[in-house]
Design a protein around this motif. Sequence first.
Motif, short mmCIF file in Angstrom:
data_model
loop_
_atom_site.label_atom_id
_atom_site.label_comp_id
_atom_site.label_asym_id
_atom_site.label_seq_id
_atom_site.Cartn_x
_atom_site.Cartn_y
_atom_site.Cartn_z
N GLN A 239 0.84 -1.20 0.00
CA GLN A 239 0.00 0.00 0.00
C GLN A 239 0.88 1.25 0.00
O GLN A 239 1.80 1.38 0.82
N PHE A 240 0.57 2.14 -0.95
CA PHE A 240 1.28 3.41 -1.04
C PHE A 240 0.38 4.50 -0.51
O PHE A 240 -0.75 4.67 -0.97
N HIS A 241 0.85 5.21 0.50
CA HIS A 241 0.07 6.30 1.04
C HIS A 241 0.12 7.46 0.06
O HIS A 241 1.19 7.87 -0.39
N HIS A 346 4.00 2.56 2.25
CA HIS A 346 3.47 2.85 3.58
C HIS A 346 3.16 1.60 4.38
O HIS A 346 3.43 1.54 5.59
N TYR A 347 2.58 0.60 3.74
CA TYR A 347 2.14 -0.58 4.50
C TYR A 347 2.16 -1.81 3.60
O TYR A 347 1.76 -1.75 2.44
N HIS A 348 2.61 -2.93 4.16
CA HIS A 348 2.67 -4.19 3.41
C HIS A 348 1.54 -5.10 3.87
O HIS A 348 1.52 -5.53 5.02
N MET A 349 0.59 -5.37 2.97
CA MET A 349 -0.48 -6.31 3.30
C MET A 349 0.04 -7.74 3.35
O MET A 349 -0.56 -8.61 3.96
N GLY A 350 1.13 -8.00 2.64
CA GLY A 350 1.72 -9.33 2.65
C GLY A 350 2.57 -9.56 3.88
O GLY A 350 2.76 -8.67 4.71
N GLY A 351 3.10 -10.77 3.99
CA GLY A 351 3.94 -11.10 5.12
C GLY A 351 3.97 -12.59 5.37
O GLY A 351 3.58 -13.41 4.51
#
Length: 528
Positions: A239-241, A346-351
């Motif tokens: 995710q790109f803010h 901004h945020y990684h939904m994966g992992g």
Amino acid sequence: MISSFPPRSWAGIDDVVILGGGLAGLFCALKLAPRPVTIITGAPIGEGASSAWAQGGIAAAVGPGDSVESHLADTIAAGAGLVDARIARGMAAEAADRVHDLLEYGVPFDRDLDGALRLSREAAHSQRRIVRVSGDMAGKAIMSALVAAVRRTPSIRVLEGFVGEQLRTEGQYVTGVVARDRRGGLSDRLHFATRAVVLASGGIGHLYEVTTNPPEARGEGLAMAARAGALIADPEFVQFHPTAVDIGTDPAPLATEALRGEGATIVDSEGRRFMLEIHPDGELAPRDIVARGVHEARRSGRGAFLDCRSAIGGSFPERFPTVYASCRAAGIDPVGDLIPIAPAAHYHMGGVHVDARGRSSLDGLWACGEAASTGAHGANRLASNSLLEAVVFAARIAEDIQGLLPNHKMVPWPDAPAGEARFAEAGDDDAMRMLRATMSRDVGVVRTRTGLVEALAIFSDLGHQARSPAMKNALVVARLVASAALARQESRGGHYRSDFPEADPVFARRTFLTLADAEQAARHAIAA
């Protein structure tokens, strides 16, 4: 079993080791008390974690007229068809209890004159359900309260200045952790033999040139798990803010989404509100749509700016002090000036793939926070669900460990390694700068097959040159993201392929892969 560097010393058997000093790691440690826990963190706790920089708050259906089902519906809508509804429902249902826990730890959430929690609205939420602190200071206030709680909890040992580097395994069981002392060189390592390891090591944002994440967010926990053979989920979804403050700093300051929730608009250099031409919700459209709109405006030379002059105006310093201070430091007065913006990782939904209890595919390994992929976010995280997910799964992991390992081992802790606490790493070397530039150009807001294959070839070349464990781990994460993005021949949520611009029902499923899968896909793509 994974080979490892010889450890500098053996630290004895640690009942539970938590990698990461952000919200997920600290909350899990507190929930495990009085069980002995060691937290390993590369920076002083409260620093070096994205949690401390969160400006929005925590999403929780605690206001009049709101409901768990409404929160769930918004989460599913934002997740673009990939949300695990069972996981998301459970997360939303536990939100009120976790907010209460944070209040008990001393977090000063905003309240109205009647004492009720003051709630705000953010993009893609149908209700005001964001619990905040002083407008844009939720992350800092939450972390400050939890750090204080951890410091006064005798069962929690904190080792600051150490970075997790490798997991030790025996078959499918994780038996220990190798951590690198940031004050020393390759030989300065500690080995921790463990009964349970919790990865709470944060995201991957700093693998991109423009990011809102701290320098520590390079996916080392994700890489460690992948190298140990753990199953990885949804790595292509980043995710790109859309509204990082574009002033050339690394990391980039964040202009919280709450500004748009309070009426701020996005305009180009001619003052045109172009988001209304892209989506009926305009500036409050899902983040991926807004990020692409801002990206295109900047790419075309029109520029992109946040206009807070009418909606916020003179109340800006009091209502959003963090953003105001960042702008003023760059010579921008947001009361009367437009704020230049750019999309930022901004945020990684994966992992690391985990189940409802936070268990990974490897025995003895749990993951929570941004290092984990629970399925709650799907292809695109709903605003302010990240801090919620962190505390919900941290609490679940603590409960699971207590149930699985009811008799904790009381092993005397050795003295912490002596030495001056120098936490700052050297700046990026040429290889890391190349990796970050490649990720931004080819694995960023807009992707194509040509760019992704080129990125994989560059990562392969860098891999032949990589010597440092940190660079090797960064390349593991880069390959995972790029390989999964190449395989997903559609656009969905935080993943956008300009050569496949529409969502394809064939790909309405989550991605699950191992590092071996990603490496094989990369070899085939480069050779084709």
